[in-house]
Design a protein around this motif. Sequence first.
Motif, PDB file in Angstrom:
ATOM      1  N   ASN A  71      12.377  -0.255 -12.314  1.00  0.00           N
ATOM      2  CA  ASN A  71      12.289   0.676 -11.188  1.00  0.00           C
ATOM      3  C   ASN A  71      10.870   1.187 -10.955  1.00  0.00           C
ATOM      4  OD1 ASN A  71      12.313   2.163 -13.504  1.00  0.00           O
ATOM      5  ND2 ASN A  71      13.906   3.579 -12.870  1.00  0.00           N
ATOM      6  N   ASN A  72       9.902   0.754 -11.768  1.00  0.00           N
ATOM      7  CA  ASN A  72       8.520   1.163 -11.529  1.00  0.00           C
ATOM      8  C   ASN A  72       8.030   0.680 -10.167  1.00  0.00           C
ATOM      9  OD1 ASN A  72       8.201   2.631 -13.836  1.00  0.00           O
ATOM     10  ND2 ASN A  72       6.892   1.149 -14.864  1.00  0.00           N
ATOM     11  N   ARG A  73       8.470  -0.503  -9.742  1.00  0.00           N
ATOM     12  CA  ARG A  73       8.058  -1.033  -8.438  1.00  0.00           C
ATOM     13  C   ARG A  73       8.624  -0.158  -7.319  1.00  0.00           C
ATOM     14  NH1 ARG A  73       4.494  -3.030  -5.222  1.00  0.00           N
ATOM     15  NH2 ARG A  73       5.253  -4.545  -3.754  1.00  0.00           N
ATOM     16  N   VAL A  74       9.900   0.238  -7.447  1.00  0.00           N
ATOM     17  CA  VAL A  74      10.510   1.119  -6.443  1.00  0.00           C
ATOM     18  C   VAL A  74       9.771   2.453  -6.424  1.00  0.00           C
ATOM     19  CG1 VAL A  74      12.610   2.352  -5.784  1.00  0.00           C
ATOM     20  CG2 VAL A  74      12.759  -0.002  -6.614  1.00  0.00           C
ATOM     21  N   ARG A  75       9.467   2.992  -7.601  1.00  0.00           N
ATOM     22  CA  ARG A  75       8.724   4.259  -7.681  1.00  0.00           C
ATOM     23  C   ARG A  75       7.377   4.139  -6.979  1.00  0.00           C
ATOM     24  NH1 ARG A  75       7.118   5.245 -13.356  1.00  0.00           N
ATOM     25  NH2 ARG A  75       9.326   5.585 -13.611  1.00  0.00           N
ATOM     26  N   ALA A  76       6.649   3.066  -7.247  1.00  0.00           N
ATOM     27  CA  ALA A  76       5.323   2.887  -6.632  1.00  0.00           C
ATOM     28  C   ALA A  76       5.429   2.792  -5.110  1.00  0.00           C
ATOM     29  CB  ALA A  76       4.647   1.645  -7.208  1.00  0.00           C
ATOM     30  N   LEU A  77       6.435   2.074  -4.616  1.00  0.00           N
ATOM     31  CA  LEU A  77       6.619   1.948  -3.163  1.00  0.00           C
ATOM     32  C   LEU A  77       7.041   3.271  -2.546  1.00  0.00           C
ATOM     33  CD1 LEU A  77       8.352  -1.537  -3.146  1.00  0.00           C
ATOM     34  CD2 LEU A  77       6.077  -1.005  -2.224  1.00  0.00           C
ATOM     35  N   ASN A  78       7.937   4.006  -3.214  1.00  0.00           N
ATOM     36  CA  ASN A  78       8.342   5.324  -2.712  1.00  0.00           C
ATOM     37  C   ASN A  78       7.157   6.285  -2.667  1.00  0.00           C
ATOM     38  OD1 ASN A  78      11.003   4.592  -2.306  1.00  0.00           O
ATOM     39  ND2 ASN A  78      11.748   5.507  -4.200  1.00  0.00           N
ATOM     40  N   ASP A  79       6.353   6.306  -3.738  1.00  0.00           N
ATOM     41  CA  ASP A  79       5.186   7.195  -3.774  1.00  0.00           C
ATOM     42  C   ASP A  79       4.171   6.820  -2.697  1.00  0.00           C
ATOM     43  OD1 ASP A  79       6.166   8.762  -5.833  1.00  0.00           O
ATOM     44  OD2 ASP A  79       4.979   7.781  -7.398  1.00  0.00           O
ATOM     45  N   ALA A  80       3.922   5.521  -2.525  1.00  0.00           N
ATOM     46  CA  ALA A  80       2.952   5.085  -1.513  1.00  0.00           C
ATOM     47  C   ALA A  80       3.406   5.484  -0.108  1.00  0.00           C
ATOM     48  CB  ALA A  80       2.746   3.571  -1.594  1.00  0.00           C
ATOM     49  N   PHE A  81       4.701   5.382   0.150  1.00  0.00           N
ATOM     50  CA  PHE A  81       5.213   5.768   1.469  1.00  0.00           C
ATOM     51  C   PHE A  81       5.149   7.285   1.646  1.00  0.00           C
ATOM     52  CE2 PHE A  81       8.732   6.931   4.336  1.00  0.00           C
ATOM     53  CZ  PHE A  81       8.215   6.374   5.490  1.00  0.00           C
ATOM     54  N   ARG A  82       5.626   8.027   0.648  1.00  0.00           N
ATOM     55  CA  ARG A  82       5.689   9.494   0.754  1.00  0.00           C
ATOM     56  C   ARG A  82       4.300  10.118   0.776  1.00  0.00           C
ATOM     57  NH1 ARG A  82       5.413  13.136  -3.305  1.00  0.00           N
ATOM     58  NH2 ARG A  82       5.741  11.523  -4.857  1.00  0.00           N
ATOM     59  N   GLN A  83       3.408   9.657  -0.072  1.00  0.00           N
ATOM     60  CA  GLN A  83       2.097  10.290  -0.216  1.00  0.00           C
ATOM     61  C   GLN A  83       1.079   9.803   0.812  1.00  0.00           C
ATOM     62  OE1 GLN A  83       1.419   9.154  -4.299  1.00  0.00           O
ATOM     63  NE2 GLN A  83       2.226  11.088  -5.078  1.00  0.00           N
ATOM     64  N   LEU A  84       1.135   8.511   1.153  1.00  0.00           N
ATOM     65  CA  LEU A  84       0.083   7.925   1.974  1.00  0.00           C
ATOM     66  C   LEU A  84       0.578   7.323   3.288  1.00  0.00           C
ATOM     67  CD1 LEU A  84      -1.669   6.100  -1.003  1.00  0.00           C
ATOM     68  CD2 LEU A  84      -2.378   8.263   0.057  1.00  0.00           C
ATOM     69  N   GLY A  85       1.904   7.227   3.447  1.00  0.00           N
ATOM     70  CA  GLY A  85       2.447   6.622   4.656  1.00  0.00           C
ATOM     71  C   GLY A  85       2.388   5.111   4.656  1.00  0.00           C
ATOM     72  N   TYR A  86       2.164   4.491   3.493  1.00  0.00           N
ATOM     73  CA  TYR A  86       2.086   3.034   3.405  1.00  0.00           C
ATOM     74  C   TYR A  86       3.479   2.430   3.375  1.00  0.00           C
ATOM     75  CZ  TYR A  86      -2.849   3.563   2.034  1.00  0.00           C
ATOM     76  OH  TYR A  86      -4.178   3.864   1.980  1.00  0.00           O
ATOM     77  N   GLY A  87       3.643   1.317   4.063  1.00  0.00           N
ATOM     78  CA  GLY A  87       4.903   0.590   4.039  1.00  0.00           C
ATOM     79  C   GLY A  87       5.730   0.850   5.283  1.00  0.00           C
ATOM     80  N   ARG A  88       6.798   0.089   5.387  1.00  0.00           N
ATOM     81  CA  ARG A  88       7.710   0.187   6.519  1.00  0.00           C
ATOM     82  C   ARG A  88       8.632   1.378   6.301  1.00  0.00           C
ATOM     83  NH1 ARG A  88       9.852  -4.733   6.291  1.00  0.00           N
ATOM     84  NH2 ARG A  88       8.586  -5.567   7.966  1.00  0.00           N
ATOM     85  N   GLY A  89       8.693   2.281   7.282  1.00  0.00           N
ATOM     86  CA  GLY A  89       9.577   3.413   7.110  1.00  0.00           C
ATOM     87  C   GLY A  89       9.493   4.419   8.238  1.00  0.00           C
TER      88      GLY A  89
END
Length: 176
Positions: A71-89
């Motif tokens: 789940n480290n990958r999910v955590r990294a993607l969630n943090d990148a989206f929440r903190q920086l707005g990176y990723g689809r969402g």
Amino acid sequence: MTDIREDSHKSIGEVPICAKCGSERVVTDAWACWNRYSGLWELESHFDDVHCHACEGPTKLQWIRPDDPPNNRVRALNDAFRQLGYGRGSVMITQGIRALGKDFTMEVSQAVRAFDSFTDDNDPWGEHDFGAFDIRSHKVFWKIDAYDLDLQNGSPNPANPAQTHRVLTIMLSSEY
């Protein structure tokens, strides 16, 4: 032939490694069945012969729990989206938050981006997908849900950004 169900006693998060060298680069012959609904091959059974790419030869499997949980990958993607707005969402801010004004909304948004108070109690899966805090005497919740690209169902694989649309919802606890 080994039926996959025989390996079902393995704990979630355990991975097979080469019993000789410890590499995760192991392969086995297998039967897979196409699932037209998920659009993925589903492993049906695998055979006893195992090959290690690192050793370049036959091996036996050993099952371990790695230091780096899946789940480290999910955590990294969630943090990148929440903190920086990176990723689809998408970010959804509820009416209760908006009703308290633009300055409050901005303050809450900054607090969500900066949130880092994760513990085993509030983040048992280690995915950084929920948080709660107090601001100006209001209890605020935020959560991240992982959907498929059509936003119709849960993501088939939240660790794969090509298959996932994240939705960050920010709300007052009273709106939960």
